[in-house]
Structure formats: C-alpha cells, structure tokens
Scaffold this motif. Structure first.
Motif, PDB file in Angstrom:
ATOM      1  N   ILE A 153       0.836  -1.206   0.000  1.00  0.00           N
ATOM      2  CA  ILE A 153       0.000   0.000   0.000  1.00  0.00           C
ATOM      3  C   ILE A 153       0.870   1.255   0.000  1.00  0.00           C
ATOM      4  O   ILE A 153       0.580   2.234  -0.695  1.00  0.00           O
ATOM      5  N   THR A 154       1.955   1.219   0.764  1.00  0.00           N
ATOM      6  CA  THR A 154       2.850   2.370   0.806  1.00  0.00           C
ATOM      7  C   THR A 154       3.503   2.597  -0.550  1.00  0.00           C
ATOM      8  O   THR A 154       3.664   3.741  -0.996  1.00  0.00           O
ATOM      9  N   ALA A 155       3.867   1.509  -1.213  1.00  0.00           N
ATOM     10  CA  ALA A 155       4.549   1.610  -2.496  1.00  0.00           C
ATOM     11  C   ALA A 155       3.630   2.045  -3.630  1.00  0.00           C
ATOM     12  O   ALA A 155       4.054   2.760  -4.539  1.00  0.00           O
ATOM     13  N   PHE A 156       2.368   1.627  -3.582  1.00  0.00           N
ATOM     14  CA  PHE A 156       1.472   1.861  -4.719  1.00  0.00           C
ATOM     15  C   PHE A 156       0.284   2.761  -4.409  1.00  0.00           C
ATOM     16  O   PHE A 156      -0.451   3.145  -5.321  1.00  0.00           O
ATOM     17  N   GLY A 157       0.093   3.112  -3.142  1.00  0.00           N
ATOM     18  CA  GLY A 157      -1.078   3.902  -2.761  1.00  0.00           C
ATOM     19  C   GLY A 157      -1.128   5.273  -3.397  1.00  0.00           C
ATOM     20  O   GLY A 157      -2.176   5.713  -3.888  1.00  0.00           O
ATOM     21  N   GLY A 158      -0.008   5.974  -3.406  1.00  0.00           N
ATOM     22  CA  GLY A 158       0.019   7.322  -3.970  1.00  0.00           C
ATOM     23  C   GLY A 158      -0.293   7.327  -5.453  1.00  0.00           C
ATOM     24  O   GLY A 158      -1.078   8.147  -5.940  1.00  0.00           O
ATOM     25  N   GLY A 159       0.303   6.382  -6.188  1.00  0.00           N
ATOM     26  CA  GLY A 159       0.034   6.288  -7.618  1.00  0.00           C
ATOM     27  C   GLY A 159      -1.413   5.918  -7.910  1.00  0.00           C
ATOM     28  O   GLY A 159      -2.007   6.414  -8.874  1.00  0.00           O
TER      29      GLY A 159
END
Length: 203
Positions: A38-44
């Motif tokens: 989630i941290t790796a892909f949440g912003g995108g």
C-alpha cells in the motif's frame, strides 16, 4: 528511462518504509506485506483515480509488484537490529517522496494539465502512500504534522509544471535536490507554521 528509474527507486524505498513501520507496529506477516504494498502503490493509485487513469493499469505493473514483494521479504527476514537501524534512517521515506513526486509531476505535465494540477499530482503521488501507511499503522500522518514534507513535493511539481526540468539530467538533479532538502529539513527539525487550539474548560 527517467520514468522507469524513478518508478523502481520509489517502489523499493516505500515498500521498505511500509514494511519497517508494519514490523514496528507488530503486524503479522500478512500485515507487513499489505502495508508495504500500500505504501509503495497507494500514492500512484490515488493519482490515477483523480486524473482519470483506469485503475486496471495499476495491476499491469507486474515487474514493480515483484520488486516490492522481494523488498518486503528481505526486510521481514532481517534481524531486529537491522530493522531498528532502518527505522532510524528516514532516508528511505525521503527517497520515495522525491522519486514519486517527480514521477507524478512528469505524468501530469505530459498530459498538459495546468500548473496546480501538476503540483497536486506531485504531492499526492509522493505522499499518498505514506499517508495511507501512517493511518493504517495508527500514527498521525507525517504530511499533516509540522515537519516540512509535502512542501518539497509541491516544489518539485512547480518546477516541472513550469517546464524548467524536462531533460533527463535536469530531472535527476531535481530528484537529488528534493531528496537533500527533505533529509536536511528532517535532520534539523525544520517546521512549517502551525496553530494550536485549547478547548475552553467549563466552570
């Protein structure tokens, strides 16, 4: 090329950051993987939703998912002392912020969105995953504290939105500058103005 490099850098940095926070919060292995992803892909993902990109494109980043899973696995298998040291190094969060802020701004600029939209895209891509991570870890999101964090992402968006950084070397230089500013602001405790409000006590 710049897009792909920043994608990999940001994914590794934020996957590591999310995994470390999850371990510190004493989540089980499933929680560690979920928070790392989630941290790796949440912003995108949030950026794509707000700019009209089909969410299905998120699931087509197979290589990045593999990279994130490998990173999280490595962090999970590290000894406690190593994880503690990683927690002390806010550099991973700074790397993720810098890489994804520039990537988000690059995308918004490439589809000719206005300057404010480019800045917003930089901010949400760079900080969105961290916000979700902190909420799920039951911490106050770092973005909303006094620390200078989101401002650096918005500055990156402004520079790209103005067309001042288009060549590869300019984008890599901007990445280094934003990374350095974030590390320095964290090291020296730079803060943005804030107000406090005390509730009136009844008699």
């Amino acid at each position: 090329m710049v897009w792909d490099v920043l994608n990999v850098i940001g994914t590794i940095a934020f996957a590591m950051s999310g995994a470390v926070i999850a371990i510190e919060a004493k989540y089980d292995i499933m929680g560690v993987y979920i928070l790392g992803l989630i941290t790796a892909f949440g912003g995108g993902a949030v950026r794509n939703l707000l700019t009209g990109i089909p969410i299905v494109e998120l699931w087509q980043q197979t290589s990045l998912f593999i990279i994130a899973l490998i990173t999280i696995t490595i962090v999970f298998l590290l000894p406690n002392k190593a994880i503690y040291n990683l927690k002390l190094w806010s550099i991973f969060d700074a790397i993720g912020l810098s890489a994804f802020a520039i990537q988000g701004a690059m995308y918004a600029y490439s589809i000719e969105l206005p300057l404010l939209a480019v800045m917003f895209s930089a901010a949400i891509t760079g900080a969105g995953g961290g916000i979700i991570r902190d909420v799920l870890a039951q911490e106050k999101p770092i973005v909303f504290r006094q620390e200078v964090y989101l401002l650096w992402a918005m500055i990156a968006g402004f520079i790209i939105g103005m067309g001042w950084a288009e060549e590869s070397y300019q984008l890599y230089t901007l990445f280094s500058i934003i990374l350095l500013l974030r590390i320095i602001s964290n090291q020296y405790g730079w803060c943005l103005p804030a107000r406090t409000f005390n509730k009136l006590q009844g008699n």
